[in-house]
Design a protein around this motif. Structure first.
Motif, short mmCIF file in Angstrom:
data_model
loop_
_atom_site.label_atom_id
_atom_site.label_comp_id
_atom_site.label_asym_id
_atom_site.label_seq_id
_atom_site.Cartn_x
_atom_site.Cartn_y
_atom_site.Cartn_z
N ASN A 127 37.28 54.70 37.30
CA ASN A 127 37.91 53.72 38.15
C ASN A 127 39.40 53.69 37.84
O ASN A 127 39.80 53.88 36.69
N PHE A 128 40.16 53.42 38.87
CA PHE A 128 41.60 53.31 38.64
C PHE A 128 41.89 52.05 37.85
O PHE A 128 41.07 51.13 37.81
N SER A 129 43.04 52.04 37.28
CA SER A 129 43.43 50.85 36.51
C SER A 129 43.60 49.68 37.47
O SER A 129 43.79 49.86 38.68
N LYS A 130 43.49 48.51 36.90
CA LYS A 130 43.60 47.30 37.73
C LYS A 130 44.94 47.27 38.43
O LYS A 130 45.03 46.92 39.60
N GLN A 131 45.93 47.68 37.70
CA GLN A 131 47.28 47.68 38.25
C GLN A 131 47.37 48.63 39.44
O GLN A 131 47.97 48.29 40.48
N ALA A 132 46.77 49.80 39.29
CA ALA A 132 46.83 50.78 40.37
C ALA A 132 46.14 50.23 41.61
O ALA A 132 46.67 50.33 42.73
N SER A 133 44.96 49.66 41.43
CA SER A 133 44.24 49.10 42.58
C SER A 133 45.08 48.01 43.23
O SER A 133 45.11 47.88 44.45
N GLU A 134 45.74 47.26 42.38
CA GLU A 134 46.58 46.17 42.88
C GLU A 134 47.67 46.74 43.79
O GLU A 134 47.89 46.25 44.89
N ILE A 135 48.31 47.75 43.31
CA ILE A 135 49.41 48.37 44.07
C ILE A 135 48.90 48.91 45.40
O ILE A 135 49.49 48.69 46.46
N LEU A 136 47.78 49.60 45.33
CA LEU A 136 47.22 50.21 46.54
C LEU A 136 46.79 49.13 47.53
O LEU A 136 47.07 49.22 48.73
N ASN A 137 46.11 48.13 47.03
CA ASN A 137 45.66 47.05 47.90
C ASN A 137 46.84 46.32 48.51
O ASN A 137 46.81 45.94 49.68
N GLU A 138 47.86 46.15 47.72
CA GLU A 138 49.04 45.47 48.22
C GLU A 138 49.60 46.22 49.41
O GLU A 138 49.92 45.64 50.44
N TYR A 139 49.70 47.52 49.24
CA TYR A 139 50.21 48.33 50.35
C TYR A 139 49.27 48.23 51.54
O TYR A 139 49.69 48.02 52.67
#
Length: 253
Positions: A127-139
């Motif tokens: 799984n991607f890091s929480k931060q990465a998911s955050e960034i992607l979801n934000e976009y």
DNA sequence: AGTCATGATTGCTT
DNA sequence: AAGCAATCATGACT
């Protein structure tokens, strides 16, 4: 097989070449971390292989000289022909080479396992890091009406998330289809990110050091009638028809 | 162990 | 060539 993987065969700088290969792959941009990790493991295997090989060779030599000494001692009591000695040596070498073959085989297996672990991406899924998911979801939720990042944007996202461009594409592919499949459930998440965006200010997903997006600015949640050619051209009928639109109020929250 | 979430792959469509 | 849809395989949670 071993030669192909650079395990057996000439030493070629003891992994320096492999390191260069890894960095070259990193420059190419695909799977840098995994690849270098793979290379590191591979060179580890190679190291062990060569160590063992050397050990066996040494043991073989020692044993041979030992036997020769014994034979020499025996030659005092009984006649021993050179032929006999040679035969003895040959037998010993045969035995040791068969051991080395076994070593090769087990090394081969190790490499195979390594390959299947690293080269089959499904197996190494993390799984991607929480931060990465955050960034992607934000976009994603900031661009719900057109969640198709350009190459440049993908690259930027990949950099920020510490993943590859391919992974970014995969993520958006999965996200789009799963969002569409279950808009109701995703609504919550959408609202969450919308709120987060509002709280964070203008553009939470824009990064600091890169040139600004060359695409149109992020439209409002359900802005329609955008003349984005890429959208109209594709099978997707955009927001109105197919529903990437985020209705301001959800029916059941 | 069962279940859901999620990243990756595959095959097809446009 | 890019994206969608279905599917696989693994991780995390219960």
């Amino acid at each position: 097989m071993l030669i192909a993987e650079g395990v057996a065969g000439p030493e070629k700088g003891g992994g320096a070449g492999a390191a260069a290969n890894a960095s070259a792959a990193a420059g190419a941009g695909d799977s840098a971390i995994e690849h270098s990790d793979y290379r590191a493991k591979l060179s580890q295997i190679r190291q062990i292989y060569h160590q063992e090989l050397e050990k066996y060779e040494q043991a073989c030599n020692e044993f041979t000289t030992h036997v020769m000494n014994l034979l020499r001692e025996q030659s005092r009591t009984r006649p021993i022909t050179p032929k006999e000695i040679e035969r003895m040596v040959q037998i010993i070498h045969k035995k040791f080479s068969s051991i080395q073959m076994q070593l090769k085989q087990s090394t081969c297996e190790a490499v195979m396992i390594l390959r299947s672990r690293f080269l089959d991406a499904r197996r190494r899924r993390r799984n991607f890091s929480k931060q990465a998911s955050e960034i992607l979801n934000e976009y994603f939720y900031s661009n719900l009406s057109n969640p198709y990042p350009s190459e440049e944007e993908k690259e930027a996202l990949a950099r920020r998330c510490g993943i590859t461009i391919n992974q970014v594409s995969n993520w958006f592919g999965n996200k789009r289809i799963r969002y569409k499949k279950n808009i109701g459930k995703a609504q919550e998440e959408a609202n969450l990110y919308a709120a987060k965006k509002a709280a964070a200010g203008a553009s939470p997903y824009s990064m600091s050091g890169t040139p600004g997006p060359m695409m149109s600015p992020p439209p409002g949640e359900d802005s329609m009638g955008y003349g984005i050619p890429g959208m109209n051209g594709s099978g997707y009928s955009g927001v109105g028809g197919m529903g990437y639109d985020l209705h301001p109020e959800s029916p059941d929250v």
